[in-house]
Design a protein around this motif. Sequence first.
Motif, PDB file in Angstrom:
ATOM      1  N   ALA A 138      45.896  26.145  34.798  1.00  0.00           N
ATOM      2  CA  ALA A 138      45.286  27.037  34.520  1.00  0.00           C
ATOM      3  C   ALA A 138      46.365  27.625  33.908  1.00  0.00           C
ATOM      4  O   ALA A 138      47.256  28.655  34.583  1.00  0.00           O
ATOM      5  CB  ALA A 138      44.292  28.169  35.494  1.00  0.00           C
ATOM      6  N   ASP A 139      45.664  28.772  32.438  1.00  0.00           N
ATOM      7  CA  ASP A 139      46.319  29.475  32.434  1.00  0.00           C
ATOM      8  C   ASP A 139      45.540  30.631  33.024  1.00  0.00           C
ATOM      9  O   ASP A 139      44.508  31.664  32.026  1.00  0.00           O
ATOM     10  CB  ASP A 139      46.469  30.153  31.142  1.00  0.00           C
ATOM     11  N   ILE A 140      45.948  32.113  33.309  1.00  0.00           N
ATOM     12  CA  ILE A 140      45.127  32.958  34.216  1.00  0.00           C
ATOM     13  C   ILE A 140      46.509  34.343  33.998  1.00  0.00           C
ATOM     14  O   ILE A 140      47.383  34.467  34.167  1.00  0.00           O
ATOM     15  CB  ILE A 140      44.784  33.071  35.490  1.00  0.00           C
ATOM     16  N   PRO A 141      44.889  35.342  34.500  1.00  0.00           N
ATOM     17  CA  PRO A 141      46.388  36.923  34.585  1.00  0.00           C
ATOM     18  C   PRO A 141      47.052  36.632  35.265  1.00  0.00           C
ATOM     19  O   PRO A 141      47.160  35.973  36.626  1.00  0.00           O
ATOM     20  CB  PRO A 141      45.185  38.261  34.498  1.00  0.00           C
ATOM     21  N   ALA A 142      48.657  37.744  35.623  1.00  0.00           N
ATOM     22  CA  ALA A 142      49.384  37.490  36.149  1.00  0.00           C
ATOM     23  C   ALA A 142      48.450  39.009  37.233  1.00  0.00           C
ATOM     24  O   ALA A 142      47.886  39.416  37.320  1.00  0.00           O
ATOM     25  CB  ALA A 142      50.997  38.353  36.074  1.00  0.00           C
ATOM     26  N   PRO A 143      48.959  38.835  38.748  1.00  0.00           N
ATOM     27  CA  PRO A 143      47.767  39.208  39.704  1.00  0.00           C
ATOM     28  C   PRO A 143      48.725  40.586  40.211  1.00  0.00           C
ATOM     29  O   PRO A 143      49.421  40.997  39.184  1.00  0.00           O
ATOM     30  CB  PRO A 143      48.167  38.628  40.876  1.00  0.00           C
ATOM     31  N   ALA A 144      47.766  41.775  39.661  1.00  0.00           N
ATOM     32  CA  ALA A 144      48.208  42.775  39.959  1.00  0.00           C
ATOM     33  C   ALA A 144      48.702  43.208  41.646  1.00  0.00           C
ATOM     34  O   ALA A 144      47.061  42.753  42.521  1.00  0.00           O
ATOM     35  CB  ALA A 144      46.977  43.685  39.931  1.00  0.00           C
ATOM     36  N   PRO A 145      49.851  43.693  41.856  1.00  0.00           N
ATOM     37  CA  PRO A 145      49.833  44.411  43.158  1.00  0.00           C
ATOM     38  C   PRO A 145      49.221  45.287  43.835  1.00  0.00           C
ATOM     39  O   PRO A 145      49.115  46.376  43.357  1.00  0.00           O
ATOM     40  CB  PRO A 145      51.134  44.508  43.437  1.00  0.00           C
ATOM     41  N   ALA A 146      48.480  44.925  45.427  1.00  0.00           N
ATOM     42  CA  ALA A 146      48.051  45.994  46.446  1.00  0.00           C
ATOM     43  C   ALA A 146      48.195  46.925  46.381  1.00  0.00           C
ATOM     44  O   ALA A 146      49.343  46.253  46.708  1.00  0.00           O
ATOM     45  CB  ALA A 146      46.000  44.946  46.285  1.00  0.00           C
ATOM     46  N   PRO A 147      48.091  47.835  47.221  1.00  0.00           N
ATOM     47  CA  PRO A 147      48.831  48.513  47.448  1.00  0.00           C
ATOM     48  C   PRO A 147      49.579  47.646  48.896  1.00  0.00           C
ATOM     49  O   PRO A 147      48.876  47.053  49.913  1.00  0.00           O
ATOM     50  CB  PRO A 147      47.770  49.686  48.633  1.00  0.00           C
ATOM     51  N   GLY A 148      50.868  48.475  49.672  1.00  0.00           N
ATOM     52  CA  GLY A 148      52.037  47.379  50.097  1.00  0.00           C
ATOM     53  C   GLY A 148      51.671  45.937  49.687  1.00  0.00           C
ATOM     54  O   GLY A 148      52.680  44.854  50.496  1.00  0.00           O
ATOM     55  N   GLN A 149      52.310  45.763  48.461  1.00  0.00           N
ATOM     56  CA  GLN A 149      52.337  44.289  48.019  1.00  0.00           C
ATOM     57  C   GLN A 149      53.592  44.247  47.135  1.00  0.00           C
ATOM     58  O   GLN A 149      53.394  45.478  46.542  1.00  0.00           O
ATOM     59  CB  GLN A 149      50.933  43.611  47.315  1.00  0.00           C
ATOM     60  N   LEU A 150      54.354  43.132  46.938  1.00  0.00           N
ATOM     61  CA  LEU A 150      54.317  43.223  45.637  1.00  0.00           C
ATOM     62  C   LEU A 150      54.431  41.930  45.049  1.00  0.00           C
ATOM     63  O   LEU A 150      53.906  40.747  45.668  1.00  0.00           O
ATOM     64  CB  LEU A 150      56.238  43.235  45.610  1.00  0.00           C
ATOM     65  N   ARG A 151      54.470  41.690  43.018  1.00  0.00           N
ATOM     66  CA  ARG A 151      54.781  40.839  42.664  1.00  0.00           C
ATOM     67  C   ARG A 151      55.900  40.225  42.651  1.00  0.00           C
ATOM     68  O   ARG A 151      56.905  41.247  42.191  1.00  0.00           O
ATOM     69  CB  ARG A 151      53.632  40.778  41.787  1.00  0.00           C
ATOM     70  N   VAL A 152      55.756  38.989  42.421  1.00  0.00           N
ATOM     71  CA  VAL A 152      56.911  38.854  42.098  1.00  0.00           C
ATOM     72  C   VAL A 152      57.199  37.493  41.372  1.00  0.00           C
ATOM     73  O   VAL A 152      56.185  36.433  41.001  1.00  0.00           O
ATOM     74  CB  VAL A 152      57.556  37.816  43.917  1.00  0.00           C
ATOM     75  N   ARG A 153      57.832  37.537  39.991  1.00  0.00           N
ATOM     76  CA  ARG A 153      58.184  36.280  39.310  1.00  0.00           C
ATOM     77  C   ARG A 153      58.658  34.798  39.734  1.00  0.00           C
ATOM     78  O   ARG A 153      60.079  34.508  40.938  1.00  0.00           O
ATOM     79  CB  ARG A 153      59.202  36.238  38.307  1.00  0.00           C
ATOM     80  N   VAL A 154      58.246  33.786  40.027  1.00  0.00           N
ATOM     81  CA  VAL A 154      58.050  32.844  41.046  1.00  0.00           C
ATOM     82  C   VAL A 154      59.884  32.005  40.814  1.00  0.00           C
ATOM     83  O   VAL A 154      59.529  31.992  39.012  1.00  0.00           O
ATOM     84  CB  VAL A 154      57.476  31.601  41.435  1.00  0.00           C
ATOM     85  N   ARG A 155      60.783  32.143  41.050  1.00  0.00           N
ATOM     86  CA  ARG A 155      62.065  31.302  40.794  1.00  0.00           C
ATOM     87  C   ARG A 155      61.926  29.677  41.085  1.00  0.00           C
ATOM     88  O   ARG A 155      62.105  28.900  40.056  1.00  0.00           O
ATOM     89  CB  ARG A 155      63.409  32.040  40.776  1.00  0.00           C
ATOM     90  N   ALA A 156      61.633  29.704  42.873  1.00  0.00           N
ATOM     91  CA  ALA A 156      61.310  28.188  42.814  1.00  0.00           C
ATOM     92  C   ALA A 156      60.612  28.010  44.011  1.00  0.00           C
ATOM     93  O   ALA A 156      60.135  29.023  45.299  1.00  0.00           O
ATOM     94  CB  ALA A 156      62.867  27.604  43.829  1.00  0.00           C
ATOM     95  N   ALA A 157      59.971  26.956  44.057  1.00  0.00           N
ATOM     96  CA  ALA A 157      58.551  26.975  45.766  1.00  0.00           C
ATOM     97  C   ALA A 157      58.818  25.468  46.611  1.00  0.00           C
ATOM     98  O   ALA A 157      58.887  25.157  45.605  1.00  0.00           O
ATOM     99  CB  ALA A 157      57.469  27.185  45.247  1.00  0.00           C
ATOM    100  N   ALA A 158      59.046  26.132  47.325  1.00  0.00           N
ATOM    101  CA  ALA A 158      58.683  24.927  48.167  1.00  0.00           C
ATOM    102  C   ALA A 158      57.143  24.070  48.479  1.00  0.00           C
ATOM    103  O   ALA A 158      56.953  24.977  48.508  1.00  0.00           O
ATOM    104  CB  ALA A 158      59.796  25.235  49.513  1.00  0.00           C
ATOM    105  N   ALA A 159      57.348  22.439  48.585  1.00  0.00           N
ATOM    106  CA  ALA A 159      55.954  21.960  49.088  1.00  0.00           C
ATOM    107  C   ALA A 159      56.495  22.126  50.763  1.00  0.00           C
ATOM    108  O   ALA A 159      57.116  21.508  51.329  1.00  0.00           O
ATOM    109  CB  ALA A 159      56.198  20.700  48.009  1.00  0.00           C
ATOM    110  N   ASN A 160      55.208  22.365  51.308  1.00  0.00           N
ATOM    111  CA  ASN A 160      54.929  22.617  52.419  1.00  0.00           C
ATOM    112  C   ASN A 160      53.724  21.376  52.858  1.00  0.00           C
ATOM    113  O   ASN A 160      53.019  21.582  52.242  1.00  0.00           O
ATOM    114  CB  ASN A 160      54.815  23.410  53.418  1.00  0.00           C
ATOM    115  N   PHE A 161      53.529  20.419  53.940  1.00  0.00           N
ATOM    116  CA  PHE A 161      52.276  19.826  54.012  1.00  0.00           C
ATOM    117  C   PHE A 161      51.216  20.820  54.437  1.00  0.00           C
ATOM    118  O   PHE A 161      50.485  20.428  54.177  1.00  0.00           O
ATOM    119  CB  PHE A 161      52.738  19.539  55.557  1.00  0.00           C
ATOM    120  N   PRO A 162      51.340  22.656  54.521  1.00  0.00           N
ATOM    121  CA  PRO A 162      50.497  23.372  54.687  1.00  0.00           C
ATOM    122  C   PRO A 162      49.611  23.192  53.259  1.00  0.00           C
ATOM    123  O   PRO A 162      48.537  23.745  53.131  1.00  0.00           O
ATOM    124  CB  PRO A 162      50.586  24.828  54.845  1.00  0.00           C
TER     125      PRO A 162
END
Length: 329
Positions: free
Chosen positions: A19-43
């Motif tokens: 999907a093409d969606i808006p970038a999420p806005a960080p809430a207080p206490g959060q960081l937004r990160v530009r994802v460089r890589a993501a590992a696939a996990n069983f969860p």
Amino acid sequence: MKAWQVHELGEPAQVLQLADIPAPAPAPGQLRVRVRAAAANFPDALLCRGHYQVRPDLPFTPGVELVGEVSALGEGVTGFAEGDRVIGSPELPAGAFAEESLLRADQVLPAPTALDDAQASAFFIGYQTGWFALHRRAALQSGETLLVHAAAGGVGSAAVQLGKAAGATVIGVVGSPDKAEVARQLGADMVIDRTREDVVATVKEATAGRGADVVFDPVGGDAYTWSTKCIAFEGRIVVIGFASGTIPTPALGHPLVKNYSILGLHWGLYQHRDPKAIRYAHDELSTLAADGIVRPLVTARRGLDDVPDAVQQLADGTTAGRVSIEVTR
């Protein structure tokens, strides 16, 4: 931004939609990160199926582990700057299989400089789990024998390397000749192909009848049963998860008469109950990575378009080592 979303529960290859969606806005206490890589996990597969202990509202973006660059700071966040390279586990529903994701600032860690993005994306959950299982829960000692089930898998591969780093003799259990070769590359002293060999008899023969001092079990089912039959006196079985789909129901008379311990590990609880321990483990693990002693075995580097196929292969048990989704190339 592009993001893979789950609108209905089911098999990853069937329910993940780009999907093409808006970038999420960080809430207080959060960081937004530009994802460089993501590992696939069983969860991630369990999240798609609705079988994970965390069940975010639909639609959501899976992806529980990433490396990225800080792109925005939420209110009250200090100690970070845009462009910082970090690792962590995203705040669902804004998971890692997207161009941008959200993380809690107090749970973010610096990405090890010794690892490239694909390796760093697979460093957080697996190695933290292995560290806490072997050192915090089982108190693995140099010279002991460690039995690792699913030794070529995500967390199993980390446990093999960490067991060797701790001075243990490591016996890996795998499900195919190809995975046996992966476990040997990771440093396992002995590898058992459970489809061709008797796990219990082989472990007993290799240990002169004593058995394994520590068992690392992310599988459950038959793997747990075998472990109870080849565990040493005062041995420790650490229950990590149930990738087999079967949750054991142990008869407690058996550990009583054989004098062994059954230990559970829900690593995620430490993020809330003892974050200092997580940071300590991260520092120790980063040192091991810098010294070349541990390194995630990334066997496949895929693009963002490949997420459904990559997660489905993981769910089907056909992957070895770690699969990393390289989002920013």
